[in-house]
Write a protein that holds these residues in place. Structure first.
Motif, mmCIF file in Angstrom:
data_model
loop_
_atom_site.group_PDB
_atom_site.id
_atom_site.type_symbol
_atom_site.label_atom_id
_atom_site.label_comp_id
_atom_site.label_asym_id
_atom_site.label_seq_id
_atom_site.Cartn_x
_atom_site.Cartn_y
_atom_site.Cartn_z
ATOM 1 N N VAL A 60 26.811 12.854 32.467
ATOM 2 C CA VAL A 60 25.540 13.356 32.997
ATOM 3 C C VAL A 60 25.022 14.416 32.000
ATOM 4 O O VAL A 60 25.796 14.952 31.202
ATOM 5 C CB VAL A 60 25.656 13.914 34.441
ATOM 6 C CG1 VAL A 60 26.261 12.905 35.387
ATOM 7 C CG2 VAL A 60 26.453 15.179 34.480
ATOM 8 N N PRO A 61 23.704 14.707 32.002
ATOM 9 C CA PRO A 61 23.165 15.619 30.983
ATOM 10 C C PRO A 61 23.812 17.006 31.010
ATOM 11 O O PRO A 61 24.154 17.528 32.085
ATOM 12 C CB PRO A 61 21.680 15.708 31.359
ATOM 13 C CG PRO A 61 21.395 14.452 32.128
ATOM 14 C CD PRO A 61 22.660 14.144 32.870
ATOM 15 N N ASP A 62 23.946 17.585 29.816
ATOM 16 C CA ASP A 62 24.571 18.907 29.678
ATOM 17 C C ASP A 62 23.948 19.948 30.612
ATOM 18 O O ASP A 62 24.661 20.723 31.246
ATOM 19 C CB ASP A 62 24.400 19.415 28.224
ATOM 20 C CG ASP A 62 25.299 18.674 27.241
ATOM 21 O OD1 ASP A 62 26.298 18.063 27.682
ATOM 22 O OD2 ASP A 62 24.998 18.714 26.032
ATOM 23 N N GLY A 63 22.601 19.961 30.683
ATOM 24 C CA GLY A 63 21.908 20.994 31.464
ATOM 25 C C GLY A 63 22.360 21.008 32.920
ATOM 26 O O GLY A 63 22.487 22.078 33.529
ATOM 27 N N ILE A 64 22.617 19.836 33.465
ATOM 28 C CA ILE A 64 23.016 19.742 34.882
ATOM 29 C C ILE A 64 24.379 20.397 35.090
ATOM 30 O O ILE A 64 24.552 21.257 35.962
ATOM 31 C CB ILE A 64 23.040 18.263 35.346
ATOM 32 C CG1 ILE A 64 21.606 17.718 35.407
ATOM 33 C CG2 ILE A 64 23.763 18.112 36.693
ATOM 34 C CD1 ILE A 64 21.498 16.299 35.935
ATOM 35 N N VAL A 65 25.362 20.015 34.271
ATOM 36 C CA VAL A 65 26.716 20.544 34.511
ATOM 37 C C VAL A 65 26.819 22.020 34.123
ATOM 38 O O VAL A 65 27.526 22.790 34.780
ATOM 39 C CB VAL A 65 27.812 19.706 33.808
ATOM 40 C CG1 VAL A 65 28.047 18.405 34.520
ATOM 41 C CG2 VAL A 65 27.517 19.463 32.353
ATOM 42 N N ILE A 66 26.077 22.432 33.099
ATOM 43 C CA ILE A 66 26.110 23.854 32.717
ATOM 44 C C ILE A 66 25.530 24.702 33.861
ATOM 45 O O ILE A 66 26.089 25.735 34.228
ATOM 46 C CB ILE A 66 25.332 24.090 31.390
ATOM 47 C CG1 ILE A 66 26.083 23.415 30.227
ATOM 48 C CG2 ILE A 66 25.144 25.580 31.115
ATOM 49 C CD1 ILE A 66 25.262 23.280 28.946
ATOM 50 N N GLY A 67 24.449 24.226 34.458
ATOM 51 C CA GLY A 67 23.847 24.934 35.599
ATOM 52 C C GLY A 67 24.827 25.039 36.767
ATOM 53 O O GLY A 67 24.927 26.092 37.414
ATOM 54 N N MET A 68 25.558 23.957 37.008
ATOM 55 C CA MET A 68 26.523 23.972 38.124
ATOM 56 C C MET A 68 27.640 24.990 37.866
ATOM 57 O O MET A 68 28.042 25.734 38.762
ATOM 58 C CB MET A 68 27.168 22.572 38.294
ATOM 59 C CG MET A 68 26.208 21.539 38.852
ATOM 60 S SD MET A 68 26.915 19.863 39.071
ATOM 61 C CE MET A 68 28.396 19.864 38.166
ATOM 62 N N ILE A 69 28.129 25.018 36.630
ATOM 63 C CA ILE A 69 29.226 25.941 36.304
ATOM 64 C C ILE A 69 28.736 27.390 36.357
ATOM 65 O O ILE A 69 29.421 28.278 36.886
ATOM 66 C CB ILE A 69 29.823 25.600 34.901
ATOM 67 C CG1 ILE A 69 30.649 24.312 34.984
ATOM 68 C CG2 ILE A 69 30.652 26.749 34.341
ATOM 69 C CD1 ILE A 69 31.956 24.413 35.761
ATOM 70 N N SER A 70 27.525 27.614 35.878
ATOM 71 C CA SER A 70 26.964 28.964 35.903
ATOM 72 C C SER A 70 26.900 29.475 37.349
ATOM 73 O O SER A 70 27.296 30.607 37.648
ATOM 74 C CB SER A 70 25.579 28.921 35.263
ATOM 75 O OG SER A 70 24.946 30.145 35.405
ATOM 76 N N ALA A 71 26.440 28.605 38.253
ATOM 77 C CA ALA A 71 26.340 28.995 39.672
ATOM 78 C C ALA A 71 27.725 29.282 40.246
ATOM 79 O O ALA A 71 27.914 30.235 41.012
ATOM 80 C CB ALA A 71 25.652 27.886 40.461
ATOM 81 N N LYS A 72 28.725 28.483 39.877
ATOM 82 C CA LYS A 72 30.089 28.686 40.406
ATOM 83 C C LYS A 72 30.683 29.992 39.894
ATOM 84 O O LYS A 72 31.373 30.704 40.641
ATOM 85 C CB LYS A 72 31.003 27.517 40.000
ATOM 86 C CG LYS A 72 30.752 26.261 40.790
ATOM 87 C CD LYS A 72 31.302 26.395 42.211
ATOM 88 C CE LYS A 72 30.970 25.182 43.044
ATOM 89 N NZ LYS A 72 31.258 25.408 44.477
ATOM 90 N N LEU A 73 30.430 30.330 38.633
ATOM 91 C CA LEU A 73 30.976 31.590 38.096
ATOM 92 C C LEU A 73 30.401 32.773 38.885
ATOM 93 O O LEU A 73 31.106 33.729 39.185
ATOM 94 C CB LEU A 73 30.648 31.735 36.606
ATOM 95 C CG LEU A 73 31.327 30.745 35.654
ATOM 96 C CD1 LEU A 73 30.867 30.985 34.218
ATOM 97 C CD2 LEU A 73 32.847 30.840 35.731
ATOM 98 N N ASP A 74 29.122 32.664 39.236
ATOM 99 C CA ASP A 74 28.491 33.745 40.008
ATOM 100 C C ASP A 74 29.034 33.825 41.430
ATOM 101 O O ASP A 74 29.019 34.875 42.061
ATOM 102 C CB ASP A 74 26.963 33.529 40.077
ATOM 103 C CG ASP A 74 26.301 33.767 38.736
ATOM 104 O OD1 ASP A 74 26.932 34.399 37.870
ATOM 105 O OD2 ASP A 74 25.157 33.296 38.547
ATOM 106 N N GLU A 75 29.503 32.671 41.916
ATOM 107 C CA GLU A 75 29.993 32.613 43.303
ATOM 108 C C GLU A 75 31.324 33.363 43.477
ATOM 109 O O GLU A 75 31.696 33.729 44.581
ATOM 110 C CB GLU A 75 30.221 31.131 43.658
ATOM 111 C CG GLU A 75 29.874 30.745 45.071
ATOM 112 C CD GLU A 75 30.086 29.240 45.276
ATOM 113 O OE1 GLU A 75 31.091 28.887 45.905
ATOM 114 O OE2 GLU A 75 29.262 28.430 44.790
ATOM 115 N N TYR A 76 32.083 33.530 42.382
ATOM 116 C CA TYR A 76 33.424 34.141 42.480
ATOM 117 C C TYR A 76 33.560 35.362 41.571
ATOM 118 O O TYR A 76 34.359 35.360 40.632
ATOM 119 C CB TYR A 76 34.502 33.116 42.108
ATOM 120 C CG TYR A 76 34.552 31.910 43.009
ATOM 121 C CD1 TYR A 76 35.228 31.959 44.232
ATOM 122 C CD2 TYR A 76 33.923 30.719 42.656
ATOM 123 C CE1 TYR A 76 35.272 30.850 45.068
ATOM 124 C CE2 TYR A 76 33.960 29.608 43.482
ATOM 125 C CZ TYR A 76 34.631 29.679 44.680
ATOM 126 O OH TYR A 76 34.675 28.586 45.498
#
Ligand code: AMP
Length: 190
Positions: A60-76
């Motif tokens: 899947v495109p880089d932008g999608i997974v990078i956005g998901m990981i960024s949100a998860k890092l902020d979550e914890y």
């Protein structure tokens, strides 16, 4: 903080070993594949877009997974560390991850790269497909495409970490327990 990248081709045992490491070292396990399958289950717009690519074994495109990981890092914010499983899968993703971690005053401690031969990967994935329910584990053509995508786009990510002296290669065939022991030995030195 300990931040690990658990790396390897599809079927190399990343998910299994990441789970064990997360439990032993109290790390947050982030699997982009799992997060994407969650989006598919929810039938979100992102999930529907990702499903078409995932079912055929494409990234899947880089932008999608990078956005998901960024949100998860902020979550914890209080995490002891993270274990990244199935991410980064391109050099651009690795660069973006470094940027995200730098902003949080931390970095990748090491990449643990599982080495498993193609024939063993295909055997394991077809066996897993019998009960995983995953569309991308069901036929050899799609599995071969996943391995091809890995060789073309993902394998070079090892060079990225090697240049930073952070590449640890681990023989990934053998029992789950034996491989876990080898991974623990590396993590214990950190
Ligand atoms: P996995 O569960 O890690 O085997 O991932 C399953 C599928 O999700 C992959 O074949 C890709 O289509 C997609 N995927 C998971 N992680 C990533 C990533 N970091 N970059 C691009 N696509 C990904």
């Amino acid at each position: 903080m300990i931040n690990l990248v658990l790396f390897g081709p599809p079927g190399s045992g990343k998910g299994t070993q990441a789970n064990l490491l997360a439990g032993k070292y109290n790390l947050i396990h982030l699997s982009t594949g799992e997060i994407l399958r969650g989006e598919i289950a929810k039938k979100s717009a992102l999930g529907l877009k990702a499903k078409q690519l995932m079912d055929q074994g494409f990234l899947v495109p880089d932008g999608i997974v990078i956005g998901m990981i960024s949100a998860k890092l902020d979550e914890y914010p209080e995490a002891n560390g993270f274990i990244f499983d199935g991410f980064p899968r391109t050099t651009s993703q690795a660069e973006a991850l470094d940027g995200l971690l730098t902003k949080k005053n931390t970095s990748i401690s090491t990449m643990l790269a599982l080495q498993v031969e193609d024939r063993e990967l295909i055997r394991r994935l077809l066996a897993r497909g019998k009960d995983s329910g995953r569309a991308d584990d069901q036929n050899e053509e799609i599995i071969t495409n996943r391995i091809e995508q890995y060789n073309k786009k993902t394998a070079p990510v090892q060079n990225y970490y090697s240049k930073q002296n952070k590449l640890g290669e681990i023989e990934g065939s053998g029992s789950i327990e034996d491989i876990a022991l080898k991974l623990n030995q590396v993590v214990d030195t950190l």
